[in-house]
Write a protein that holds these residues in place. Structure first.
Motif, mmCIF file in Angstrom:
data_model
loop_
_atom_site.group_PDB
_atom_site.id
_atom_site.type_symbol
_atom_site.label_atom_id
_atom_site.label_comp_id
_atom_site.label_asym_id
_atom_site.label_seq_id
_atom_site.Cartn_x
_atom_site.Cartn_y
_atom_site.Cartn_z
ATOM 1 N N VAL A 251 10.083 4.024 -13.280
ATOM 2 C CA VAL A 251 9.695 4.151 -11.883
ATOM 3 C C VAL A 251 9.911 2.821 -11.162
ATOM 4 O O VAL A 251 10.449 2.777 -10.062
ATOM 5 C CB VAL A 251 8.220 4.612 -11.756
ATOM 6 N N ASP A 252 9.500 1.729 -11.802
ATOM 7 C CA ASP A 252 9.633 0.417 -11.174
ATOM 8 C C ASP A 252 9.558 -0.677 -12.221
ATOM 9 O O ASP A 252 8.794 -0.580 -13.181
ATOM 10 C CB ASP A 252 8.513 0.204 -10.149
ATOM 11 N N ILE A 253 10.369 -1.696 -12.021
ATOM 12 C CA ILE A 253 10.243 -2.937 -12.765
ATOM 13 C C ILE A 253 10.393 -4.038 -11.721
ATOM 14 O O ILE A 253 11.316 -3.998 -10.902
ATOM 15 C CB ILE A 253 11.268 -3.077 -13.910
ATOM 16 N N ALA A 254 9.469 -4.969 -11.722
ATOM 17 C CA ALA A 254 9.505 -6.088 -10.776
ATOM 18 C C ALA A 254 9.135 -7.355 -11.535
ATOM 19 O O ALA A 254 8.185 -7.355 -12.324
ATOM 20 C CB ALA A 254 8.538 -5.852 -9.626
ATOM 21 N N LEU A 255 9.902 -8.398 -11.288
ATOM 22 C CA LEU A 255 9.654 -9.696 -11.918
ATOM 23 C C LEU A 255 9.520 -10.755 -10.844
ATOM 24 O O LEU A 255 10.207 -10.700 -9.814
ATOM 25 C CB LEU A 255 10.811 -10.082 -12.843
ATOM 26 N N LEU A 256 8.654 -11.721 -11.098
ATOM 27 C CA LEU A 256 8.582 -12.870 -10.206
ATOM 28 C C LEU A 256 9.966 -13.518 -10.139
ATOM 29 O O LEU A 256 10.696 -13.520 -11.143
ATOM 30 C CB LEU A 256 7.567 -13.887 -10.729
ATOM 31 N N PRO A 257 10.337 -14.071 -9.005
ATOM 32 C CA PRO A 257 11.655 -14.718 -8.900
ATOM 33 C C PRO A 257 11.912 -15.742 -10.016
ATOM 34 O O PRO A 257 13.034 -15.828 -10.529
ATOM 35 C CB PRO A 257 11.614 -15.378 -7.517
ATOM 36 N N ALA A 258 10.903 -16.477 -10.443
ATOM 37 C CA ALA A 258 11.077 -17.483 -11.505
ATOM 38 C C ALA A 258 11.384 -16.845 -12.861
ATOM 39 O O ALA A 258 11.917 -17.503 -13.754
ATOM 40 C CB ALA A 258 9.835 -18.354 -11.615
ATOM 41 N N ALA A 259 11.068 -15.560 -13.039
ATOM 42 C CA ALA A 259 11.321 -14.868 -14.315
ATOM 43 C C ALA A 259 12.625 -14.087 -14.293
ATOM 44 O O ALA A 259 13.006 -13.508 -15.310
ATOM 45 C CB ALA A 259 10.150 -13.938 -14.637
ATOM 46 N N GLN A 260 13.299 -14.068 -13.169
ATOM 47 C CA GLN A 260 14.543 -13.316 -13.057
ATOM 48 C C GLN A 260 15.717 -14.131 -13.594
ATOM 49 O O GLN A 260 15.663 -15.354 -13.673
ATOM 50 C CB GLN A 260 14.790 -12.940 -11.593
ATOM 51 N N ARG A 261 16.764 -13.392 -13.978
ATOM 52 C CA ARG A 261 18.024 -13.977 -14.467
ATOM 53 C C ARG A 261 17.846 -14.796 -15.748
ATOM 54 O O ARG A 261 18.588 -15.730 -15.995
ATOM 55 C CB ARG A 261 18.670 -14.841 -13.381
ATOM 56 N N ARG A 262 16.848 -14.415 -16.553
ATOM 57 C CA ARG A 262 16.618 -15.102 -17.821
ATOM 58 C C ARG A 262 16.554 -14.122 -18.983
ATOM 59 O O ARG A 262 16.138 -14.470 -20.065
ATOM 60 C CB ARG A 262 15.334 -15.934 -17.755
ATOM 61 N N GLY A 263 16.917 -12.870 -18.759
ATOM 62 C CA GLY A 263 16.932 -11.879 -19.825
ATOM 63 C C GLY A 263 15.638 -11.110 -20.003
ATOM 64 O O GLY A 263 15.557 -10.237 -20.867
ATOM 65 N N VAL A 264 14.623 -11.400 -19.195
ATOM 66 C CA VAL A 264 13.336 -10.710 -19.331
ATOM 67 C C VAL A 264 13.498 -9.226 -19.008
ATOM 68 O O VAL A 264 13.072 -8.359 -19.777
ATOM 69 C CB VAL A 264 12.254 -11.364 -18.439
ATOM 70 N N GLY A 265 14.111 -8.912 -17.880
ATOM 71 C CA GLY A 265 14.304 -7.510 -17.499
ATOM 72 C C GLY A 265 15.134 -6.750 -18.516
ATOM 73 O O GLY A 265 14.818 -5.623 -18.878
ATOM 74 N N GLU B 38 0.826 -1.213 0.000
ATOM 75 C CA GLU B 38 0.000 0.000 0.000
ATOM 76 C C GLU B 38 0.862 1.265 0.000
ATOM 77 O O GLU B 38 0.539 2.229 -0.694
ATOM 78 C CB GLU B 38 -0.967 0.003 1.187
ATOM 79 N N ALA B 39 1.958 1.259 0.747
ATOM 80 C CA ALA B 39 2.835 2.432 0.773
ATOM 81 C C ALA B 39 3.440 2.684 -0.605
ATOM 82 O O ALA B 39 3.525 3.837 -1.056
ATOM 83 C CB ALA B 39 3.935 2.236 1.813
ATOM 84 N N GLN B 40 3.861 1.619 -1.271
ATOM 85 C CA GLN B 40 4.430 1.778 -2.612
ATOM 86 C C GLN B 40 3.372 2.299 -3.584
ATOM 87 O O GLN B 40 3.642 3.220 -4.360
ATOM 88 C CB GLN B 40 4.987 0.452 -3.116
ATOM 89 N N ARG B 41 2.192 1.745 -3.526
ATOM 90 C CA ARG B 41 1.103 2.176 -4.418
ATOM 91 C C ARG B 41 0.805 3.663 -4.219
ATOM 92 O O ARG B 41 0.729 4.425 -5.182
ATOM 93 C CB ARG B 41 -0.143 1.339 -4.155
ATOM 94 N N ILE B 42 0.678 4.080 -2.976
ATOM 95 C CA ILE B 42 0.391 5.485 -2.671
ATOM 96 C C ILE B 42 1.563 6.370 -3.094
ATOM 97 O O ILE B 42 1.370 7.424 -3.709
ATOM 98 C CB ILE B 42 0.071 5.655 -1.171
ATOM 99 N N GLY B 43 2.778 5.944 -2.777
ATOM 100 C CA GLY B 43 3.960 6.728 -3.117
ATOM 101 C C GLY B 43 4.103 6.946 -4.612
ATOM 102 O O GLY B 43 4.399 8.060 -5.057
ATOM 103 N N TYR B 44 3.903 5.894 -5.403
ATOM 104 C CA TYR B 44 4.000 6.042 -6.863
ATOM 105 C C TYR B 44 2.926 6.986 -7.383
ATOM 106 O O TYR B 44 3.189 7.826 -8.241
ATOM 107 C CB TYR B 44 3.876 4.697 -7.573
ATOM 108 N N ARG B 45 1.720 6.856 -6.887
ATOM 109 C CA ARG B 45 0.635 7.711 -7.382
ATOM 110 C C ARG B 45 0.861 9.171 -7.014
ATOM 111 O O ARG B 45 0.513 10.068 -7.779
ATOM 112 C CB ARG B 45 -0.702 7.195 -6.874
ATOM 113 N N GLN B 46 1.450 9.416 -5.834
ATOM 114 C CA GLN B 46 1.731 10.797 -5.439
ATOM 115 C C GLN B 46 2.925 11.368 -6.196
ATOM 116 O O GLN B 46 2.895 12.509 -6.638
ATOM 117 C CB GLN B 46 1.984 10.875 -3.933
ATOM 118 N N SER B 47 3.974 10.586 -6.321
ATOM 119 C CA SER B 47 5.198 11.083 -6.958
ATOM 120 C C SER B 47 5.117 11.111 -8.479
ATOM 121 O O SER B 47 5.762 11.935 -9.117
ATOM 122 C CB SER B 47 6.393 10.222 -6.544
#
Length: 189
Positions: free
Chosen positions: A120-134, A59-68
């Motif tokens: 602002v943000d990029i987040a990947l599920l752990p299973a999608a990390q370290r495979r070139g997706v990001g 919730e803090a991240q959601r609010i922070g992104y919307r405000q900033s």
């Protein structure tokens, strides 16, 4: 289609980026939980406290992104139509103190202001990390920025996030600030 999203051009078959929808909220919450739980490995805390902190952080991240970044665009990253991550991007004006320190005249104030895209943000599920997706998503974002006439792609990263910092540096970002968050920028020309 969103202004930024219409310019995405991914080169990896099966990988897509689409605008987030209200029905993606449950995925975004589970993604937040998964990435935070991975960061908290080895920290001994009761499950009930951990669950309360996960809710508060989301919730803090959601609010922070919307405000900033009130005009930010939110996207879902999918592999073969299965959500694996989230991307948040905003347009901003460059030339506001964020400049490439590798330029000979980088210390000169008063660069001409122009369009920049802010990762602002990029987040990947752990299973999608370290495979070139990001890497592919950020490369597509850079291509989108160029197509839109943006001068730079900017982001902030925690100094302790060595994996992310290393990826950004390999992709051509340059650290431009050394405060609580590392400011990074990539020239798009």
């Amino acid at each position: 289609m969103s202004r930024i999203g219409e310019h995405f051009a991914l080169t990896v078959p099966g990988l897509t980026i689409r605008p987030a929808r209200a029905e993606d909220d449950a995925f975004c919450r589970s993604l937040s939980d998964a990435t935070l739980r991975a960061a908290w490995v080895g920290i001994d805390m009761p499950d009930e406290l951990q669950n309360a902190l996960l809710v508060q952080q989301f919730e803090a991240q959601r609010i922070g992104y919307r405000q900033s970044f009130p005009k930010a665009e939110y996207f879902i990253i999918a592999e073969r139509e299965i959500a694996v991550g989230r991307l948040v991007v905003a347009e901003e004006m460059s030339g506001t103190g964020l400049h490439d320190q590798s330029e000979p005249d980088a210390s000169a104030a008063g660069r001409s202001a122009g369009l920049a895209l802010r990762l602002v943000d990029i987040a990947l599920l752990p299973a999608a990390q370290r495979r070139g997706v990001g890497r592919e998503v950020i490369a597509s974002l850079a291509r989108a920025g160029r197509a839109m006439g943006a001068e730079r792609l900017t982001l902030s990263v925690q100094p302790s996030n060595d994996r992310a910092r290393s990826l950004y540096l390999r992709l051509g970002f340059v650290e431009t600030d050394c405060e609580s968050f590392r400011q990074m920028t990539m020239r798009l020309d």
